[in-house]
Design a protein around this motif. Structure first.
Motif, short mmCIF file in Angstrom:
data_model
loop_
_atom_site.label_atom_id
_atom_site.label_comp_id
_atom_site.label_asym_id
_atom_site.label_seq_id
_atom_site.Cartn_x
_atom_site.Cartn_y
_atom_site.Cartn_z
N HIS A 1 9.17 12.19 -0.98
CA HIS A 1 8.51 13.50 -0.98
C HIS A 1 8.42 14.05 -2.38
O HIS A 1 9.35 13.91 -3.18
CB HIS A 1 9.32 14.46 -0.09
CG HIS A 1 8.67 15.78 0.14
ND1 HIS A 1 8.92 16.88 -0.64
CD2 HIS A 1 7.75 16.17 1.05
CE1 HIS A 1 8.20 17.90 -0.20
NE2 HIS A 1 7.48 17.50 0.82
N ASN A 2 7.30 14.68 -2.67
CA ASN A 2 7.11 15.39 -3.92
C ASN A 2 7.19 16.88 -3.61
O ASN A 2 6.31 17.43 -2.94
CB ASN A 2 5.75 15.04 -4.54
CG ASN A 2 5.52 15.75 -5.86
OD1 ASN A 2 5.63 16.97 -5.95
ND2 ASN A 2 5.20 14.99 -6.89
N ASN A 3 8.27 17.52 -4.07
CA ASN A 3 8.50 18.92 -3.72
C ASN A 3 7.40 19.84 -4.23
O ASN A 3 6.97 20.78 -3.53
CB ASN A 3 9.84 19.39 -4.28
CG ASN A 3 11.01 18.67 -3.62
OD1 ASN A 3 10.81 17.92 -2.67
ND2 ASN A 3 12.20 18.90 -4.12
N VAL A 4 6.97 19.60 -5.45
CA VAL A 4 6.00 20.50 -6.06
C VAL A 4 4.67 20.46 -5.32
O VAL A 4 4.05 21.48 -5.05
CB VAL A 4 5.81 20.14 -7.55
CG1 VAL A 4 4.70 20.98 -8.16
CG2 VAL A 4 7.11 20.31 -8.31
N LYS A 5 4.26 19.27 -4.96
CA LYS A 5 2.96 19.11 -4.31
C LYS A 5 3.06 19.16 -2.78
O LYS A 5 2.04 19.10 -2.10
CB LYS A 5 2.32 17.79 -4.74
CG LYS A 5 2.03 17.72 -6.23
CD LYS A 5 1.37 16.40 -6.59
CE LYS A 5 1.05 16.34 -8.08
NZ LYS A 5 0.39 15.04 -8.45
N ASN A 6 4.30 19.24 -2.27
CA ASN A 6 4.52 19.20 -0.82
C ASN A 6 3.76 18.04 -0.19
O ASN A 6 3.00 18.19 0.78
CB ASN A 6 4.11 20.51 -0.15
CG ASN A 6 4.82 20.74 1.17
OD1 ASN A 6 5.78 20.04 1.50
ND2 ASN A 6 4.35 21.68 1.95
N LEU B 1 0.86 -1.18 0.00
CA LEU B 1 0.00 0.00 0.00
C LEU B 1 0.89 1.23 0.00
O LEU B 1 2.01 1.17 0.52
CB LEU B 1 -0.90 0.05 1.24
CG LEU B 1 -2.20 -0.76 1.26
CD1 LEU B 1 -2.87 -0.63 2.62
CD2 LEU B 1 -3.14 -0.33 0.15
N THR B 2 0.36 2.31 -0.54
CA THR B 2 1.07 3.58 -0.48
C THR B 2 0.16 4.62 0.14
O THR B 2 -0.96 4.85 -0.32
CB THR B 2 1.51 4.05 -1.88
OG1 THR B 2 2.38 3.09 -2.45
CG2 THR B 2 2.25 5.39 -1.79
N LEU B 3 0.64 5.23 1.21
CA LEU B 3 -0.06 6.32 1.85
C LEU B 3 0.51 7.64 1.35
O LEU B 3 1.70 7.74 1.07
CB LEU B 3 0.09 6.25 3.37
CG LEU B 3 -0.30 4.94 4.04
CD1 LEU B 3 -0.11 5.06 5.55
CD2 LEU B 3 -1.73 4.56 3.71
N SER B 4 -0.34 8.65 1.28
CA SER B 4 0.14 9.98 0.91
C SER B 4 -0.41 11.00 1.90
O SER B 4 -1.49 10.81 2.47
CB SER B 4 -0.28 10.34 -0.52
OG SER B 4 -1.69 10.43 -0.61
N CYS B 5 0.34 12.05 2.09
CA CYS B 5 -0.06 13.12 3.00
C CYS B 5 0.34 14.44 2.35
O CYS B 5 1.53 14.72 2.19
CB CYS B 5 0.62 12.94 4.34
SG CYS B 5 0.24 14.23 5.54
N ALA B 6 -0.65 15.22 1.98
CA ALA B 6 -0.40 16.51 1.34
C ALA B 6 -0.50 17.62 2.37
O ALA B 6 -1.49 17.72 3.09
CB ALA B 6 -1.42 16.73 0.22
N ALA C 1 7.49 24.41 2.09
CA ALA C 1 7.93 23.11 1.62
C ALA C 1 9.32 22.75 2.15
O ALA C 1 9.67 21.58 2.22
CB ALA C 1 7.93 23.07 0.09
N ASP C 2 10.13 23.75 2.48
CA ASP C 2 11.43 23.44 3.02
C ASP C 2 11.39 23.61 4.54
O ASP C 2 10.46 24.16 5.10
CB ASP C 2 12.51 24.32 2.39
CG ASP C 2 12.19 25.80 2.51
OD1 ASP C 2 13.02 26.61 2.10
OD2 ASP C 2 11.11 26.14 3.02
N ASN C 3 12.43 23.11 5.19
CA ASN C 3 12.51 23.15 6.65
C ASN C 3 11.25 22.57 7.28
O ASN C 3 10.54 23.24 8.05
CB ASN C 3 12.73 24.59 7.15
CG ASN C 3 14.11 25.09 6.77
OD1 ASN C 3 15.11 24.47 7.08
ND2 ASN C 3 14.16 26.20 6.07
#
Length: 125
Positions: free
Chosen positions: A76-81, A18-23, A29-31
């Protein structure tokens, strides 16, 4: 207004994935440390994995609990945080409510994170 929206929970057979995602919205987005905790039925809640991204370490410093090392991968997806938790070779012991959390640094206790999701159930049978 910071909001964490997670998805991806469900039921899966032992050995499955399974893959969980959290937006994260409303948070830089940094720190940021984005972490996954889980609360198994009748057991203590614990940190499963986290990814701490800073300006010095933009790709992030990962952490994994011993029980999931080698089976779970946090990314992590940087664009979508958005942070993802890829869970492979799932076992019955992985059954739990999975909660996403965020703060500027990582903590071992969920209560130390000011931002937390509602949680998504993962059931392995």
């Amino acid at each position: 207004h910071v909001q964490l929206v997670e998805s991806g929970g469900g039921s899966v057979q032992a050995g499955g994935s399974l893959t969980l995602s959290c937006a994260a919205s409303g948070y830089p987005a940094d720190n940021i440390c984005m972490a996954w905790f889980r609360q198994p039925p009748g057991n203590e809640r614990g940190r499963v994995a986290s990814l701490w991204r800073t300006t010095i370490s933009p790709l992030g410093i990962p952490y994994y609990a011993n029980s999931v090392q080698g089976r779970f991968t946090i990314s992590h997806n940087n664009v979508k945080n958005t942070v993802f938790l890829q869970m492979n070779s799932l076992q019955d012991d992985d059954t739990a409510l999975y909660i996403c959390a965020a703060d500027r640094t990582c903590h071992n206790e969920l209560t130390n994170y000011p931002y937390r999701s509602q949680g998504t159930q993962v059931t392995v049978s």
